[in-house]
Design a protein around this motif. Structure first.
Motif, PDB file in Angstrom:
ATOM      1  N   GLU A  23       0.837  -1.195   0.000  1.00 21.16           N
ATOM      2  CA  GLU A  23       0.000   0.000   0.000  1.00 21.16           C
ATOM      3  C   GLU A  23       0.874   1.247   0.000  1.00 21.16           C
ATOM      4  O   GLU A  23       1.983   1.248   0.549  1.00 21.16           O
ATOM      5  N   GLY A  24       0.377   2.315  -0.621  1.00 15.43           N
ATOM      6  CA  GLY A  24       1.044   3.604  -0.607  1.00 15.43           C
ATOM      7  C   GLY A  24       0.136   4.655   0.011  1.00 15.43           C
ATOM      8  O   GLY A  24      -1.095   4.595  -0.146  1.00 15.43           O
ATOM      9  N   GLN A  25       0.735   5.600   0.711  1.00  9.99           N
ATOM     10  CA  GLN A  25      -0.048   6.623   1.417  1.00  9.99           C
ATOM     11  C   GLN A  25      -0.079   7.924   0.627  1.00  9.99           C
ATOM     12  O   GLN A  25       0.936   8.399   0.136  1.00  9.99           O
ATOM     13  N   SER A  26      -1.259   8.502   0.518  1.00 11.17           N
ATOM     14  CA  SER A  26      -1.444   9.795  -0.111  1.00 11.17           C
ATOM     15  C   SER A  26      -2.545  10.538   0.635  1.00 11.17           C
ATOM     16  O   SER A  26      -3.671  10.029   0.757  1.00 11.17           O
ATOM     17  N   ASP A  28      -2.919  10.988   3.781  1.00 12.46           N
ATOM     18  CA  ASP A  28      -3.335  10.187   4.949  1.00 12.46           C
ATOM     19  C   ASP A  28      -4.259   9.036   4.589  1.00 12.46           C
ATOM     20  O   ASP A  28      -4.893   8.442   5.467  1.00 12.46           O
ATOM     21  N   TRP A  30      -4.461   5.278   2.681  1.00 10.70           N
ATOM     22  CA  TRP A  30      -3.651   4.182   2.166  1.00 10.70           C
ATOM     23  C   TRP A  30      -4.379   3.510   1.008  1.00 10.70           C
ATOM     24  O   TRP A  30      -5.536   3.119   1.122  1.00 10.70           O
ATOM     25  N   ASN A  31      -3.683   3.392  -0.137  1.00 10.82           N
ATOM     26  CA  ASN A  31      -4.245   2.745  -1.321  1.00 10.82           C
ATOM     27  C   ASN A  31      -3.343   1.604  -1.757  1.00 10.82           C
ATOM     28  O   ASN A  31      -2.113   1.713  -1.706  1.00 10.82           O
ATOM     29  N   GLU A  32      -3.936   0.517  -2.198  1.00  4.19           N
ATOM     30  CA  GLU A  32      -3.163  -0.648  -2.622  1.00  4.19           C
ATOM     31  C   GLU A  32      -2.541  -0.374  -3.988  1.00  4.19           C
ATOM     32  O   GLU A  32      -3.249  -0.071  -4.961  1.00  4.19           O
ATOM     33  N   CYS A  72       5.216   3.803   1.856  1.00  3.18           N
ATOM     34  CA  CYS A  72       4.668   2.515   1.429  1.00  3.18           C
ATOM     35  C   CYS A  72       4.804   1.497   2.565  1.00  3.18           C
ATOM     36  O   CYS A  72       5.645   1.641   3.447  1.00  3.18           O
ATOM     37  N   ARG A  73       3.994   0.465   2.509  1.00  2.30           N
ATOM     38  CA  ARG A  73       4.084  -0.610   3.492  1.00  2.30           C
ATOM     39  C   ARG A  73       3.638  -1.919   2.852  1.00  2.30           C
ATOM     40  O   ARG A  73       2.716  -1.947   2.040  1.00  2.30           O
ATOM     41  N   THR A  75       1.742  -5.155   3.016  1.00  2.27           N
ATOM     42  CA  THR A  75       0.558  -5.538   3.798  1.00  2.27           C
ATOM     43  C   THR A  75       0.159  -6.986   3.618  1.00  2.27           C
ATOM     44  O   THR A  75      -0.723  -7.477   4.327  1.00  2.27           O
ATOM     45  N   GLU A 422       5.487  11.118  -3.408  1.00  2.44           N
ATOM     46  CA  GLU A 422       4.231  10.400  -3.632  1.00  2.44           C
ATOM     47  C   GLU A 422       3.938  10.187  -5.112  1.00  2.44           C
ATOM     48  O   GLU A 422       2.863   9.714  -5.468  1.00  2.44           O
TER      49      GLU A 422
END
Length: 548
Positions: A23-26, A28, A30-32, A72-73, A75, A422
């Motif tokens: 997932e990436g953060q934009s 606040d 999180w989107n896969e 990114c994380r 998941t 981002e």
């Protein structure tokens, strides 16, 4: 890994990624961005990852090292390297693997090297830190690889600082840095993007040799199918974080099954209609000689002219002086002799001596978007600053113009609040293009502006540049090593070799025989969408060398 170790281990699965989700953060949220990708890579094999900007190629490449970039994380899924689940390791255990058994060659070498330290000290840092080589042995191996990758003066090349070498040379130096420890897995993230076509052949050959000789495996991330076909055993096509198609290089190139893959394979370069060139020059480079310090002369008596509303493509190998010419034109490097004229008037040699209007009419799009934008500024600030500086726009008027520019580069207002971190590499380069356009210049110097983009996006950018040129009569000085781009966008072509102009004139004349030796070599070095093309070119070179 040495040849003995490679023979002892034989083949077998080295990298096994199962159901990877990232997932990436934009803003606040999180989107896969990677959606359940499976990937298996055997020792001694190369898998090419190809797809448009934002497809997840680089994100997956970093995940193969157990790493998620900032914002990114990971998941879901598992990442096994040589049977080890990387996600179960401590930070220290992962550090013992990275740089020793797994190496990474980034897309932007300029952002990867510390400008305050000599190249050799940075290149041998990893094997010294991990205690796998003495300083003497690591230095000797680095010099060996300098020679193998065709870097100039290999015995002393490492004593230079990053700013003292060309972009292509720096990219090759980064490849050396990755290969010095003899890793088991190398992640190549667009390693030849910044290279001219002749140098690209040497680097591709060196990569293939390293994998074959040392039993290593590699992930090769690129947007260039012709390049990936030369080095890969298998190719995975990605889009929107999903695998679209997986097959052998031969199958993907010659018998693609999915519609998206077929589009990548069959995309046709746009070509400019022949037009009569006006006689008056908007830009004239008159007998310019330029040097760095007192010893290194980079340009020697260079003269070219660019008519209004036209495009001059400047081509040549790394170190030929292409980017130095751009620095002289923009005033960043005053020439030793000669002059730069714009619309008939001499421009001050130093940037600091130029007027605000002289600055406005001549803008630049840089080769590496990672180092061309401030990572702490949002897209709104990056594009908005020239609107304030040159035109005094503010408030609603400025916001409207920013939105128009984002639409022109096919991104849209949804990106206005994002930071560079981002954005994908291609998106960052498009923001740089919008920033240049914001000044409403008469000339834009484009230093490889599409080199970081996948073919479909690059095709759209070239069409956009041509559309803007037709509407506004803007001129471009286009620095590139991509002959297909030259054919698509240029009116005039200048071929540089070792700081001298070896060929200059209308595109049809420069790219038509009879050729001088260097231009002939340059054109024959353009990768073709054909399996085995690289080996054929290398064989021809060896035969020519033996004949001499």
């Amino acid at each position: 890994m040495s040849t003995d170790r490679a023979q002892a281990n034989g083949g077998g699965l080295l990298l096994d990624i199962r159901g990877l989700k990232i997932e990436g953060q934009s803003d606040d949220v999180w989107n896969e961005i990677v959606k359940g990708v499976d990937l298996q890579l055997e020792r001694g094999k190369v898998m090419g990852l190809i797809g448009e900007s934002g497809a997840g190629k680089s994100t997956i490449g970093l995940a193969a090292m157990g790493f998620a970039r900032p914002g990114c994380r990971i998941t879901g899924g598992q990442i096994f390297f040589d049977g080890i689940d990387l996600q179960t390791l401590s930070d220290e255990e992962q550090r013992q693997i990275r740089g020793r058994r797994v190496a990474y060659v980034a897309q932007s070498a300029a952002a990867a090297f510390n400008p305050a330290h000599r190249l050799i000290d940075q290149i041998i840092e990893s094997p010294l830190t991990h205690g796998i080589m003495s300083k003497a042995d690591a230095t000797a191996r680095a010099i060996h690889l300098f020679k193998k990758l065709g870097l100039p003066n290999p015995d002393t090349f490492g004593q230079r600082y990053p700013h003292q070498v060309s972009g292509g040379q720096l990219q090759r130096a980064m490849t050396v840095m990755a290969l010095v420890p003899s890793p088991d897995l190398v992640v190549f993230d667009e390693p030849t993007t910044a290279l001219d076509v002749t140098t690209q052949i040497d680097v591709l050959a060196a990569i293939k040799d390293a994998i074959r000789d040392e039993g290593a495996a590699a992930l090769y991330i690129t947007h260039d199918l012709a390049v990936v076909a030369q080095v890969s055993d298998e190719i995975m096509v990605l889009r929107h974080g999903k695998m679209i198609e997986l097959g052998t290089a031969d199958q993907i190139i010659n018998r693609p099954e999915e519609d998206y893959t077929k589009r990548l394979v069959s995309i046709r370069q746009i070509r400019k209609n022949g037009e009569a060139l006006p006689h008056a020059a908007l830009l004239a480079v008159d007998n310019v000689t330029a040097a760095y310090g007192n010893l290194l002369t980079v340009l020697s008596n260079v003269s070219v002219q660019l008519p209004p509303g036209q495009t001059l493509a400047v081509v040549g190998e790394s170190g030929s002086g292409k980017s130095t010419m751009a620095r002289v034109i923009t005033g960043l490097l005053p020439p030793k002799s000669g002059a730069i004229r714009f619309d008939g008037e001499a421009l001050p040699a130093k940037l600091s001596d130029r007027t605000k209007e002289q600055l406005r009419v001549l803008q630049m799009i840089y080769q590496s978007p990672d180092v061309a934008v401030n990572p702490r500024h949002r897209v709104r600030e990056i594009i908005g600053r020239p609107l304030e500086f040159y035109f005094g726009l503010s408030g609603r008027e400025k916001e409207k113009r920013i939105a128009e520019l984002l639409d022109q580069i096919e991104m849209g207002e949804q990106y206005i609040e994002r930071y560079p971190g981002e954005l994908s590499g291609g998106q960052k380069q498009r923001v740089c293009i919008a920033r240049a356009l914001a000044a409403e210049p008469r000339l834009i110097i484009c230093d490889e502006p599409t080199s970081a983009l996948d073919p479909l996006v690059a095709d759209g950018i070239l069409k956009l540049l041509l559309k803007l040129q037709a509407e506004t009569k803007i001129s471009y000085l286009f620095i590139t090593h991509d002959i297909a781009t030259v054919r698509a966008i240029a009116d005039m072509v200048c071929v540089l070799y070792k700081g001298k102009v070896v060929r200059f004139g209308p595109k049809q004349e420069v790219l038509s025989p009879p050729f001088d030796d260097y231009t002939d070599l340059l054109l024959k070095s353009v990768p073709e969408m054909q399996i085995g093309w690289l080996e054929g070119v290398l064989k021809t070179r060896r035969m020519a060398s033996a004949g001499n």
